[in-house]
Motif scaffolding. Structure first.
Motif, PDB file in Angstrom:
ATOM      1  N   SER A  25      47.362  35.701  49.077  1.00 19.38           N
ATOM      2  CA  SER A  25      47.012  36.368  50.330  1.00 19.38           C
ATOM      3  C   SER A  25      46.194  37.609  50.018  1.00 19.38           C
ATOM      4  N   PRO A  26      45.065  37.779  50.691  1.00 20.71           N
ATOM      5  CA  PRO A  26      44.479  36.862  51.663  1.00 20.71           C
ATOM      6  C   PRO A  26      43.680  35.760  50.953  1.00 20.71           C
ATOM      7  N   PRO A  27      43.491  34.604  51.600  1.00 21.76           N
ATOM      8  CA  PRO A  27      42.777  33.495  50.966  1.00 21.76           C
ATOM      9  C   PRO A  27      41.258  33.655  51.078  1.00 21.76           C
ATOM     10  N   GLN A  28      40.759  34.754  50.546  1.00 21.75           N
ATOM     11  CA  GLN A  28      39.328  35.007  50.480  1.00 21.75           C
ATOM     12  C   GLN A  28      38.809  34.568  49.121  1.00 21.75           C
ATOM     13  N   THR A  29      37.572  34.131  49.074  1.00 17.14           N
ATOM     14  CA  THR A  29      37.018  33.518  47.865  1.00 17.14           C
ATOM     15  C   THR A  29      37.144  34.409  46.646  1.00 17.14           C
ATOM     16  N   GLU A  30      36.689  35.662  46.751  1.00 19.19           N
ATOM     17  CA  GLU A  30      36.680  36.537  45.578  1.00 19.19           C
ATOM     18  C   GLU A  30      38.094  36.919  45.171  1.00 19.19           C
ATOM     19  N   VAL A  31      38.999  37.016  46.140  1.00 11.03           N
ATOM     20  CA  VAL A  31      40.389  37.333  45.836  1.00 11.03           C
ATOM     21  C   VAL A  31      41.057  36.142  45.155  1.00 11.03           C
ATOM     22  N   SER A  32      40.851  34.964  45.707  1.00 15.57           N
ATOM     23  CA  SER A  32      41.575  33.786  45.246  1.00 15.57           C
ATOM     24  C   SER A  32      41.136  33.340  43.853  1.00 15.57           C
ATOM     25  N   TRP A  33      39.823  33.288  43.601  1.00 21.85           N
ATOM     26  CA  TRP A  33      39.376  32.855  42.270  1.00 21.85           C
ATOM     27  C   TRP A  33      39.796  33.862  41.201  1.00 21.85           C
ATOM     28  N   THR A  34      39.838  35.149  41.556  1.00 17.38           N
ATOM     29  CA  THR A  34      40.292  36.157  40.596  1.00 17.38           C
ATOM     30  C   THR A  34      41.784  35.987  40.318  1.00 17.38           C
ATOM     31  N   SER A  35      42.558  35.679  41.345  1.00 24.35           N
ATOM     32  CA  SER A  35      43.985  35.427  41.152  1.00 24.35           C
ATOM     33  C   SER A  35      44.208  34.175  40.308  1.00 24.35           C
ATOM     34  N   ILE A  36      43.384  33.159  40.499  1.00 24.15           N
ATOM     35  CA  ILE A  36      43.490  31.942  39.690  1.00 24.15           C
ATOM     36  C   ILE A  36      43.168  32.241  38.230  1.00 24.15           C
ATOM     37  N   ALA A  37      42.122  33.028  37.986  1.00 22.28           N
ATOM     38  CA  ALA A  37      41.704  33.329  36.613  1.00 22.28           C
ATOM     39  C   ALA A  37      42.706  34.196  35.871  1.00 22.28           C
ATOM     40  N   THR A  38      43.405  35.057  36.606  1.00 21.79           N
ATOM     41  CA  THR A  38      44.327  36.014  35.981  1.00 21.79           C
ATOM     42  C   THR A  38      45.791  35.620  36.105  1.00 21.79           C
ATOM     43  N   GLY A  39      46.113  34.724  37.038  1.00 19.39           N
ATOM     44  CA  GLY A  39      47.507  34.413  37.326  1.00 19.39           C
ATOM     45  C   GLY A  39      48.221  35.552  38.010  1.00 19.39           C
ATOM     46  N   ALA A  40      47.452  36.500  38.526  1.00 20.36           N
ATOM     47  CA  ALA A  40      48.028  37.703  39.141  1.00 20.36           C
ATOM     48  C   ALA A  40      47.632  37.783  40.610  1.00 20.36           C
ATOM     49  N   ASP A  41      48.493  38.370  41.431  1.00 20.01           N
ATOM     50  CA  ASP A  41      48.127  38.621  42.819  1.00 20.01           C
ATOM     51  C   ASP A  41      47.248  39.875  42.862  1.00 20.01           C
ATOM     52  N   PRO A  42      46.703  40.230  44.019  1.00 24.18           N
ATOM     53  CA  PRO A  42      45.826  41.401  44.083  1.00 24.18           C
ATOM     54  C   PRO A  42      46.450  42.694  43.579  1.00 24.18           C
ATOM     55  N   GLY A  43      47.757  42.813  43.655  1.00 22.53           N
ATOM     56  CA  GLY A  43      48.405  43.995  43.098  1.00 22.53           C
ATOM     57  C   GLY A  43      48.232  44.102  41.595  1.00 22.53           C
ATOM     58  N   GLY A  44      47.933  42.980  40.943  1.00 28.41           N
ATOM     59  CA  GLY A  44      47.736  42.959  39.506  1.00 28.41           C
ATOM     60  C   GLY A  44      46.298  43.016  39.060  1.00 28.41           C
ATOM     61  N   HIS A  45      45.356  42.707  39.977  1.00 28.19           N
ATOM     62  CA  HIS A  45      43.941  42.777  39.571  1.00 28.19           C
ATOM     63  C   HIS A  45      43.106  43.715  40.433  1.00 28.19           C
ATOM     64  N   GLY A  46      43.553  44.047  41.635  1.00 28.42           N
ATOM     65  CA  GLY A  46      42.901  45.108  42.393  1.00 28.42           C
ATOM     66  C   GLY A  46      41.868  44.690  43.412  1.00 28.42           C
ATOM     67  N   ILE A  47      41.608  43.385  43.587  1.00 24.53           N
ATOM     68  CA  ILE A  47      40.677  42.949  44.629  1.00 24.53           C
ATOM     69  C   ILE A  47      41.512  42.430  45.799  1.00 24.53           C
ATOM     70  N   PHE A  48      41.500  43.156  46.911  1.00 24.99           N
ATOM     71  CA  PHE A  48      42.342  42.838  48.059  1.00 24.99           C
ATOM     72  C   PHE A  48      41.578  42.244  49.229  1.00 24.99           C
ATOM     73  N   ASP A  49      40.273  42.464  49.279  1.00 23.14           N
ATOM     74  CA  ASP A  49      39.490  42.085  50.455  1.00 23.14           C
ATOM     75  C   ASP A  49      38.019  42.239  50.068  1.00 23.14           C
ATOM     76  N   PHE A  50      37.126  41.693  50.878  1.00 23.92           N
ATOM     77  CA  PHE A  50      35.696  41.903  50.628  1.00 23.92           C
ATOM     78  C   PHE A  50      35.338  43.384  50.695  1.00 23.92           C
ATOM     79  N   VAL A  51      36.013  44.106  51.600  1.00 23.86           N
ATOM     80  CA  VAL A  51      35.729  45.527  51.793  1.00 23.86           C
ATOM     81  C   VAL A  51      37.004  46.323  51.569  1.00 23.86           C
ATOM     82  N   HIS A  52      36.917  47.342  50.722  1.00 21.27           N
ATOM     83  CA  HIS A  52      37.984  48.315  50.524  1.00 21.27           C
ATOM     84  C   HIS A  52      37.579  49.634  51.181  1.00 21.27           C
ATOM     85  N   ARG A  53      38.478  50.627  51.097  1.00 20.35           N
ATOM     86  CA  ARG A  53      38.124  51.937  51.637  1.00 20.35           C
ATOM     87  C   ARG A  53      38.553  53.024  50.657  1.00 20.35           C
ATOM     88  N   ASP A  54      37.872  54.137  50.701  1.00 22.65           N
ATOM     89  CA  ASP A  54      38.258  55.335  49.950  1.00 22.65           C
ATOM     90  C   ASP A  54      39.239  56.098  50.845  1.00 22.65           C
TER      91      ASP A  54
END
Length: 605
Positions: A44-73
């Motif tokens: 979650s969320p099932p976005q392309t850049e999030v999901s393929w990164t989770s597949i490559a790392t075996g980690a959820d976004p909390g482990g790799h840092g890509i949560f969405d197409f757009v983040h905020r400062d």
């Protein structure tokens, strides 16, 4: 170790199971008949850049840092592109890798095996220090540092929402001139756009001759040119090389010529395009020219009427065929290690046709099935042990209504606008409790974290519970549920990046998705709007609605439920240790105008 992975972006299990039941996908069905098929639980969320990164790392976004197409400062609320982050240094603004978590490619290389990743998302810029051969996928910019829009040349006065438009000026009979805008360089009075002059000579009703950068290209009406190499002079000693394709779309009264976004030339790049640079250049020379943009299938050009359905599908087919040729070329000498290739044309086709032209979509599933048959025939000739995986990052669903989340937050008293504002710059932060940026993300305006936060620590849990209850009860005028599930970050994420993630993840019901305005932090007038775009289907919904698939040359029936966390083990026989990750730092935000310019070519936004 010998592992081959084919990644089919957006390959949907429901479509596969229905078509396989009709004996329309025999090569995929062979895997299922031997127990080598399963639905894949995606992150979650099932976005392309999030999901393929989770597949490559075996980690959820909390482990790799890509949560969405757009983040905020959080300090400034300024949004930025997660897959194309930048930092400012002595040499000016530079692209930086979007994540540093270990992938199974890196682990295979650390074990002494060669590893190659083709068109995997979020792998730009390349990291030369890693012994992994890469051609990057989604997130690779054009030569302007943006995600890429094309240029329409027209003899009429026209405008497009995103596409650059240049006037074809008549010069004599049947001859037109124009200028192709290229990259920007620093000038004495600010940024300066470098242009290349071009001329177009209409020869007859179906043929014209394009001259640009000392190159002549004969263009037949409605047919894509081969890849054209261009060179922009940026200074006394600096040339910026680019590649593109042209298509002549009209000669009947109005003359129209369309150019794809100007893309990085893999043999002459000013950025770290691939790792290593010689790898990309060698493929260019040995297999042939190939497009490099992270989103080369021009959905924006189709959405804005610059090209037709048929021309778009022809472009997708050409991209697909060249990528097949590159993969098969590498397979000739593939003796050990990991070789993985993403094919994302199906995703682009489904975005544009899943909702009303399922015949086109099914043709692409059959095309992939034939390709799998060809690859499987070569794989089955291998001796010894090997792993052969085919998987997708998510499935697909209709997208009938756009959800303007910030408007909903405003209507329900969580977000307060100043008079006249329509994006985050117009928010009254002293009265705002929550805001949305990205396609699935909602953030609380927490005191001490956000620059002007007001939500105190002892109020966070109650506010989250209240938002979850009310979002789950959101319905449209026909009584349809808008939100399938609301997930809290501490329930689904783990790892050092969790604290940077959104506080709430909205999993939309089938038929609904956040609007592009929500993704950019805007606040339109209504909370729901019918989707009348050509882009009529999507996957940025709830992860349970759009699972992926996995096929393997092993029995998966005894494996239990398979998720993205299991892919490193299935690929290289081990789970990955991510304990090396250091506490991350946040990228700086960028202004609304810069953000929208950079994201123009991404159809989601």
């Amino acid at each position: 170790m010998k592992t081959l992975i084919l990644g089919f972006d957006s390959f949907d299990p429901a479509v596969f199971e229905r078509m396989a039941g009709q004996n329309l996908l025999p090569n995929f069905q062979k895997f299922a008949n031997q127990g080598g098929y399963s639905r894949l639980d995606v992150c979650s969320p099932p976005q392309t850049e999030v999901s393929w990164t989770s597949i490559a790392t075996g980690a959820d976004p909390g482990g790799h840092g890509i949560f969405d197409f757009v983040h905020r400062d959080p300090a400034t609320y300024a949004p930025f592109v997660s897959i194309l982050p930048t930092k400012k240094g002595i040499a000016g603004e530079q692209f930086v890798p979007p994540y540093t978590a270990k992938t199974f490619f890196e682990e295979a290389a650390a074990l002494g095996y060669p590893a190659t990743a083709l068109w995997w998302p979020a792998m730009f810029p390349a990291r030369p220090e890693l012994p992994v051969m890469t051609l990057p996928g989604l997130g690779t910019p054009d030569i302007r540092g943006q995600l890429g829009v094309g240029t329409l040349f027209t003899s009429e006065n026209e405008t497009k929402p995103k596409t650059s438009v240049a006037k074809l000026e008549p010069e004599g009979r049947n001859r037109f001139t124009a200028a192709l805008p290229g990259p920007q360089t620093a000038g004495r009075e600010g940024p300066r756009t470098i242009v290349l002059p071009l001329s177009l000579e209409v020869i007859d009703g179906k043929l014209a001759r394009l001259t640009i950068d000392k190159t002549q290209v004969d263009l037949r009406l409605g047919e894509w040119s081969e890849i054209v190499e261009l060179k922009f002079k940026a200074g006394m000693l600096l040339n910026i090389h680019a590649i593109t394709k042209f298509i002549l779309t009209s000669l009947n009264g109005t003359v129209r010529l369309y150019a794809l976004p100007l893309q990085i030339h893999p043999a002459h790049t000013i950025w770290h395009y691939s790792s290593s640079g010689s790898f990309a250049k060698k493929l260019w020379n040995e297999v042939g020219p190939y497009l490099t943009l992270g989103w080369p299938q021009d959905t924006t050009g189709l959405e804005e009427g610059c090209i037709t359905d048929e021309q778009f599908l022809d472009l997708c087919a050409k991209i697909f065929e060249r990528r097949i040729q590159i993969l098969l070329h590498l397979m000739k000498n593939f003796d050990e290690g990991v070789l993985a290739s993403i094919f994302d044309d199906l995703d682009r086709v489904q975005h544009m046709f899943f909702h009303d032209r399922m015949d086109i979509v099914e043709d692409w599933y059959k095309r992939l099935d034939r390709f799998v048959g060809d690859v499987s025939a070569k794989v089955e000739a291998w001796g010894g042990k090997y792993r052969y995986l085919i998987l997708s990052d998510h499935g697909f669903s209709d997208f009938r209504k756009k959800a303007h989340v910030n408007r909903w937050l405003d209507d329900n008293g969580y977000l307060v606008m100043k008079n006249g504002g329509n994006d985050l710059s117009g928010v009254d932060w002293g009265k705002t409790k929550a805001y949305a940026v990205g396609l699935n993300s909602v953030y609380l305006n927490i005191a001490g974290r956000e620059g002007q936060g007001i939500v105190q620590a002892n109020d966070i849990d109650g506010l989250l519970a209240d938002l979850k209850t009310k979002l789950s009860a959101w319905k449209d005028e026909d009584g349809n549920t808008v939100v399938e599930k609301v997930r809290l970050k501490h329930e689904i994420y783990s790892g050092p990046y969790t604290r940077f993630g959104p506080d709430l993840l909205i999993g939309y019901a089938s038929g609904f998705r956040a609007s592009s305005e929500t993704g950019l932090g805007k606040v339109p007038a209504e909370s729901l709007e019918p989707n009348r775009d050509h882009w009529g289907a999507d996957h940025c919904m709830d992860a349970d609605i759009v699972p992926g698939v996995i096929f393997a040359n092993r029995d998966l029936t005894d494996f239990g439920g398979i998720s993205f966390r299991d892919i490193p083990f299935l690929a290289i026989g081990k789970h990955l240790d991510q304990s090396h990750l250091k506490p991350p730092t946040q990228a700086a935000g960028e202004g609304q105008k810069n953000l929208e310019e950079r994201l123009k070519g991404l159809g989601y936004l």
